[in-house]
Scaffold this motif. Structure first.
Motif, mmCIF file in Angstrom:
data_model
loop_
_atom_site.group_PDB
_atom_site.id
_atom_site.type_symbol
_atom_site.label_atom_id
_atom_site.label_comp_id
_atom_site.label_asym_id
_atom_site.label_seq_id
_atom_site.Cartn_x
_atom_site.Cartn_y
_atom_site.Cartn_z
ATOM 1 N N SER A 1 8.332 -6.885 -3.645
ATOM 2 C CA SER A 1 9.058 -8.045 -4.141
ATOM 3 C C SER A 1 8.705 -9.284 -3.341
ATOM 4 C CB SER A 1 10.571 -7.811 -4.099
ATOM 5 O OG SER A 1 11.011 -7.648 -2.766
ATOM 6 N N PHE A 2 8.849 -10.425 -4.010
ATOM 7 C CA PHE A 2 8.603 -11.737 -3.410
ATOM 8 C C PHE A 2 9.800 -12.597 -3.769
ATOM 9 C CE2 PHE A 2 5.334 -14.572 -1.639
ATOM 10 C CZ PHE A 2 5.921 -15.808 -1.873
ATOM 11 N N SER A 3 10.625 -12.917 -2.785
ATOM 12 C CA SER A 3 11.863 -13.637 -3.079
ATOM 13 C C SER A 3 11.590 -15.116 -3.326
ATOM 14 C CB SER A 3 12.859 -13.470 -1.936
ATOM 15 O OG SER A 3 12.464 -14.286 -0.842
ATOM 16 N N SER A 4 12.590 -15.803 -3.840
ATOM 17 C CA SER A 4 12.448 -17.235 -4.089
ATOM 18 C C SER A 4 12.243 -17.998 -2.785
ATOM 19 C CB SER A 4 13.676 -17.763 -4.827
ATOM 20 O OG SER A 4 14.853 -17.476 -4.086
ATOM 21 N N GLY A 5 12.662 -17.407 -1.682
ATOM 22 C CA GLY A 5 12.466 -18.019 -0.378
ATOM 23 C C GLY A 5 11.183 -17.615 0.301
ATOM 24 N N GLY A 6 10.394 -16.776 -0.373
ATOM 25 C CA GLY A 6 9.103 -16.388 0.177
ATOM 26 C C GLY A 6 9.104 -15.099 0.984
ATOM 27 N N ARG A 7 10.243 -14.418 1.025
ATOM 28 C CA ARG A 7 10.305 -13.156 1.759
ATOM 29 C C ARG A 7 9.676 -12.044 0.928
ATOM 30 N NH1 ARG A 7 16.047 -11.275 3.956
ATOM 31 N NH2 ARG A 7 15.692 -13.190 5.152
ATOM 32 N N THR A 8 8.919 -11.200 1.589
ATOM 33 C CA THR A 8 8.284 -10.082 0.909
ATOM 34 C C THR A 8 8.835 -8.757 1.427
ATOM 35 O OG1 THR A 8 6.465 -10.042 2.509
ATOM 36 C CG2 THR A 8 6.150 -11.358 0.525
ATOM 37 N N ASN A 9 8.874 -7.798 0.543
ATOM 38 C CA ASN A 9 9.292 -6.447 0.902
ATOM 39 C C ASN A 9 8.419 -5.451 0.155
ATOM 40 O OD1 ASN A 9 11.814 -6.413 2.695
ATOM 41 N ND2 ASN A 9 12.384 -7.890 1.115
ATOM 42 N N TYR A 10 8.232 -4.282 0.769
ATOM 43 C CA TYR A 10 7.321 -3.294 0.199
ATOM 44 C C TYR A 10 7.890 -1.889 0.277
ATOM 45 C CZ TYR A 10 3.921 -7.050 0.760
ATOM 46 O OH TYR A 10 3.256 -8.255 0.693
ATOM 47 N N LEU A 11 7.505 -1.093 -0.693
ATOM 48 C CA LEU A 11 7.735 0.342 -0.640
ATOM 49 C C LEU A 11 6.988 0.878 0.583
ATOM 50 C CD1 LEU A 11 8.789 2.850 -2.312
ATOM 51 C CD2 LEU A 11 6.484 2.899 -3.326
ATOM 52 N N ASP A 12 7.607 1.789 1.300
ATOM 53 C CA ASP A 12 6.992 2.269 2.533
ATOM 54 C C ASP A 12 5.566 2.784 2.333
ATOM 55 O OD1 ASP A 12 9.948 3.654 4.217
ATOM 56 O OD2 ASP A 12 9.136 1.621 4.097
ATOM 57 N N SER A 13 5.342 3.461 1.235
ATOM 58 C CA SER A 13 4.033 4.096 1.029
ATOM 59 C C SER A 13 2.909 3.099 0.751
ATOM 60 C CB SER A 13 4.105 5.121 -0.100
ATOM 61 O OG SER A 13 4.443 4.501 -1.325
ATOM 62 N N VAL A 14 3.247 1.844 0.496
ATOM 63 C CA VAL A 14 2.205 0.845 0.223
ATOM 64 C C VAL A 14 2.110 -0.207 1.329
ATOM 65 C CG1 VAL A 14 2.582 1.189 -2.251
ATOM 66 C CG2 VAL A 14 3.576 -0.819 -1.116
ATOM 67 N N LYS A 15 3.012 -0.144 2.298
ATOM 68 C CA LYS A 15 2.973 -1.111 3.400
ATOM 69 C C LYS A 15 1.634 -1.043 4.118
ATOM 70 C CE LYS A 15 7.902 -1.433 4.515
ATOM 71 N NZ LYS A 15 8.964 -1.078 5.487
ATOM 72 N N GLY A 16 1.082 -2.230 4.368
ATOM 73 C CA GLY A 16 -0.212 -2.299 5.036
ATOM 74 C C GLY A 16 -1.390 -2.192 4.094
ATOM 75 N N ARG A 17 -1.129 -1.803 2.857
ATOM 76 C CA ARG A 17 -2.222 -1.688 1.873
ATOM 77 C C ARG A 17 -2.080 -2.698 0.731
ATOM 78 N NH1 ARG A 17 -2.736 2.748 -1.137
ATOM 79 N NH2 ARG A 17 -0.514 3.299 -1.119
ATOM 80 N N PHE A 18 -0.849 -2.974 0.332
ATOM 81 C CA PHE A 18 -0.590 -3.896 -0.771
ATOM 82 C C PHE A 18 -0.023 -5.203 -0.230
ATOM 83 C CE2 PHE A 18 0.286 -0.588 -4.377
ATOM 84 C CZ PHE A 18 -0.908 0.049 -4.068
ATOM 85 N N ASN B 1 -5.223 -2.706 -1.758
ATOM 86 C CA ASN B 1 -6.383 -2.233 -1.017
ATOM 87 C C ASN B 1 -6.201 -0.774 -0.621
ATOM 88 O OD1 ASN B 1 -7.433 -4.882 -1.089
ATOM 89 N ND2 ASN B 1 -6.388 -5.414 0.823
ATOM 90 N N SER B 2 -7.279 -0.153 -0.227
ATOM 91 C CA SER B 2 -7.243 1.255 0.208
ATOM 92 C C SER B 2 -6.485 2.117 -0.797
ATOM 93 C CB SER B 2 -6.604 1.364 1.596
ATOM 94 O OG SER B 2 -7.308 0.595 2.550
ATOM 95 N N LEU B 3 -6.820 1.947 -2.038
ATOM 96 C CA LEU B 3 -6.099 2.663 -3.086
ATOM 97 C C LEU B 3 -6.281 4.164 -2.971
ATOM 98 C CD1 LEU B 3 -6.734 0.170 -5.973
ATOM 99 C CD2 LEU B 3 -4.490 1.004 -5.283
ATOM 100 N N GLU B 4 -5.235 4.864 -3.324
ATOM 101 C CA GLU B 4 -5.203 6.326 -3.264
ATOM 102 C C GLU B 4 -4.912 6.871 -4.661
ATOM 103 O OE1 GLU B 4 -1.986 6.917 -0.562
ATOM 104 O OE2 GLU B 4 -3.079 6.124 1.176
ATOM 105 N N PRO B 5 -5.342 8.096 -4.930
ATOM 106 C CA PRO B 5 -5.027 8.672 -6.253
ATOM 107 C C PRO B 5 -3.535 8.634 -6.573
ATOM 108 C CG PRO B 5 -6.668 10.006 -5.143
ATOM 109 C CD PRO B 5 -6.225 8.974 -4.145
ATOM 110 N N GLU B 6 -2.697 8.710 -5.548
ATOM 111 C CA GLU B 6 -1.247 8.677 -5.758
ATOM 112 C C GLU B 6 -0.757 7.315 -6.240
ATOM 113 O OE1 GLU B 6 -2.478 11.955 -3.423
ATOM 114 O OE2 GLU B 6 -2.765 9.823 -2.984
#
Length: 111
Positions: free
Chosen positions: A47-64, A80-85
């Motif tokens: 997610s990308f908030s109206s204030g510019g804050r981003t949050n990620y699902l744990d499994s994609v952190k550091g890749r997306f 990046n670093s896409l996985e079959p999952e």
């Protein structure tokens, strides 16, 4: 507001894709990406908030990376670093009070 998602495709594991979600007008709500893998429930990815804050699902952190270009009314998901999952149909969603889904774009990651 209409949302148009694009950028999906077939990529090998370790590869990259960039998804785009273009809105028909200005949007100043939290923008989200979700995905739904075959046989699974739709899950929130980033997610990308109206204030510019981003949050990620744990499994994609550091890749997306989610970003937004206000001048183009477009939200991106750099994957990046896409996985079959990561194989799934990806959807963008404009949060309340807009509460609007875009159509999905299919991402297939081969091993």
């Amino acid at each position: 507001v209409q949302l148009q998602a694009s950028g999906g495709g077939l990529v090998q594991a370790g590869g990259s894709l960039r998804l785009s979600c273009a809105a028909s007008g200005s949007i100043y709500v939290t923008m989200n990406w979700y995905r739904q893998a075959p046989g699974k429930q739709r899950e929130w990815v980033a997610s990308f908030s109206s204030g510019g804050r981003t949050n990620y699902l744990d499994s994609v952190k550091g890749r997306f990376t989610i970003s937004k270009d206000n001048a183009k009314n477009t939200v991106y998901l750099q994957m990046n670093s896409l996985e079959p999952e990561d194989t799934a149909v990806y959807y963008c969603y404009a949060g309340p009070p807009v509460s609007r889904w875009g159509q999905g774009t299919l991402v297939t990651v081969s091993s």
